[in-house]
Design an enzyme around this catalytic site. Structure first.
Site, PDB file in Angstrom:
ATOM      1  N   ASN A 122     -77.577 -60.717 -61.289  1.00 45.67           N
ATOM      2  CA  ASN A 122     -77.427 -59.506 -62.112  1.00 45.67           C
ATOM      3  C   ASN A 122     -78.777 -58.881 -62.427  1.00 45.67           C
ATOM      4  O   ASN A 122     -78.956 -57.657 -62.385  1.00 45.67           O
ATOM      5  CB  ASN A 122     -76.695 -59.838 -63.414  1.00 45.67           C
ATOM      6  CG  ASN A 122     -75.209 -59.534 -63.336  1.00 45.67           C
ATOM      7  OD1 ASN A 122     -74.769 -58.814 -62.463  1.00 45.67           O
ATOM      8  ND2 ASN A 122     -74.443 -60.088 -64.254  1.00 45.67           N
ATOM      9  N   HIS A 127     -76.057 -54.741 -63.160  1.00 40.06           N
ATOM     10  CA  HIS A 127     -74.717 -55.157 -63.593  1.00 40.06           C
ATOM     11  C   HIS A 127     -73.599 -54.438 -62.837  1.00 40.06           C
ATOM     12  O   HIS A 127     -72.502 -54.983 -62.694  1.00 40.06           O
ATOM     13  CB  HIS A 127     -74.560 -54.909 -65.101  1.00 40.06           C
ATOM     14  CG  HIS A 127     -75.361 -55.860 -65.936  1.00 40.06           C
ATOM     15  ND1 HIS A 127     -74.940 -57.135 -66.187  1.00 40.06           N
ATOM     16  CD2 HIS A 127     -76.562 -55.725 -66.540  1.00 40.06           C
ATOM     17  CE1 HIS A 127     -75.847 -57.762 -66.937  1.00 40.06           C
ATOM     18  NE2 HIS A 127     -76.844 -56.921 -67.167  1.00 40.06           N
ATOM     19  N   ASP A 131     -70.686 -56.447 -61.198  1.00 39.48           N
ATOM     20  CA  ASP A 131     -69.254 -56.258 -61.456  1.00 39.48           C
ATOM     21  C   ASP A 131     -68.470 -56.189 -60.145  1.00 39.48           C
ATOM     22  O   ASP A 131     -67.344 -56.706 -60.053  1.00 39.48           O
ATOM     23  CB  ASP A 131     -69.023 -54.970 -62.259  1.00 39.48           C
ATOM     24  CG  ASP A 131     -69.442 -55.117 -63.713  1.00 39.48           C
ATOM     25  OD1 ASP A 131     -69.706 -56.255 -64.148  1.00 39.48           O
ATOM     26  OD2 ASP A 131     -69.510 -54.089 -64.414  1.00 39.48           O
ATOM     27  N   GLU A 157     -68.993 -65.306 -65.539  1.00 37.16           N
ATOM     28  CA  GLU A 157     -68.927 -65.561 -64.100  1.00 37.16           C
ATOM     29  C   GLU A 157     -68.119 -66.817 -63.799  1.00 37.16           C
ATOM     30  O   GLU A 157     -68.257 -67.416 -62.744  1.00 37.16           O
ATOM     31  CB  GLU A 157     -70.340 -65.696 -63.517  1.00 37.16           C
ATOM     32  CG  GLU A 157     -71.107 -66.927 -63.927  1.00 37.16           C
ATOM     33  CD  GLU A 157     -71.869 -66.758 -65.239  1.00 37.16           C
ATOM     34  OE1 GLU A 157     -72.766 -67.577 -65.485  1.00 37.16           O
ATOM     35  OE2 GLU A 157     -71.577 -65.827 -66.012  1.00 37.16           O
TER      36      GLU A 157
END
Length: 210
Positions: A122, A127, A131, A157
């Site tokens: 990330n 992000h 995602d 996660e």
């Protein structure tokens, strides 16, 4: 309310027809008999018309109730689904696991799946890309298990797979298949064809024992 109305209308109809019958006698003139019959026919038409109207209202009420029930079930279902990945969320996971435990008559296994070094991924790629990877992981996990298995996202996660009717050895095989399939994949951004490297997962396996 509708049932109460039907009951009241039926009682009124029975009362009025009985009164008409009481008026009849063997020596009654034909004209008076016709008048009595006309009263019965008129009352019958009223109760039939009223009954049809009430049945229509009952039908509409039933249809509305079914719609409301469907909307309620959908809303309840959405509360148990992770908005990002479309799999069960943590609440859905616990409710499903509890139900599976109560229903099991044999084997029941569980996988806990953790994406390796996801925070670093990330931080490196952002992000939004992270995602997309979470959605990708969830989608592929669902495709890799049976239709009566349940996939859930239980943390940032972290994922879980509930495997009803699956012994520990079978669950271990599923876990190894999942781990190997992700390790082979190379990710890249669709927009820029930029390589994102590989994503690996670690998986824990457990079997339920009463």
């Amino acid at each position: 309310k509708e049932l109460s109305e039907i009951s009241g209308q039926t009682e009124t109809y029975e009362s009025s027809t009985l009164k008409c019958v009481d008026k009849l006698s063997e020596d009654m003139p034909i004209e008076e008999i016709r008048n009595v019959l006309d009263e019965v026919i008129a009352a019958t038409k009223v109760i039939r018309s009223s009954g049809e109207s009430t049945q229509q209202r009952l039908k509409e009420t039933t249809e509305n109730m079914l719609v409301l029930q469907k909307e309620f079930e959908q809303a309840k279902s959405e509360l148990l689904v992770d908005f990002l990945t479309g799999v069960l969320n943590r609440k859905g996971f616990y409710e499903t696991l509890e139900r599976c435990v109560s229903e099991t008559t044999g084997h029941l296994s569980l996988l806990i799946v953790d994406i390796d070094h996801f925070k670093k991924f990330n931080d490196t790629h952002g992000h939004i890309v992270g995602d997309e990877v979470l959605r990708f992981i969830a989608k592929n996990m669902q495709k890799s298990v049976r239709g009566n298995d349940y996939t859930a996202r239980i943390g940032g996660e972290e994922f879980a797979v509930i495997l009803p009717k699956t012994p520990l050895l079978g669950a271990t095989t599923v876990a190894e298949t999942l781990r190997a399939s992700f390790a082979k994949l190379k990710l890249e951004k669709k927009s820029k064809s930029e390589s994102l490297g590989t994503i690996t997962v670690s998986i824990g396996v457990a079997q339920y024992r009463p």
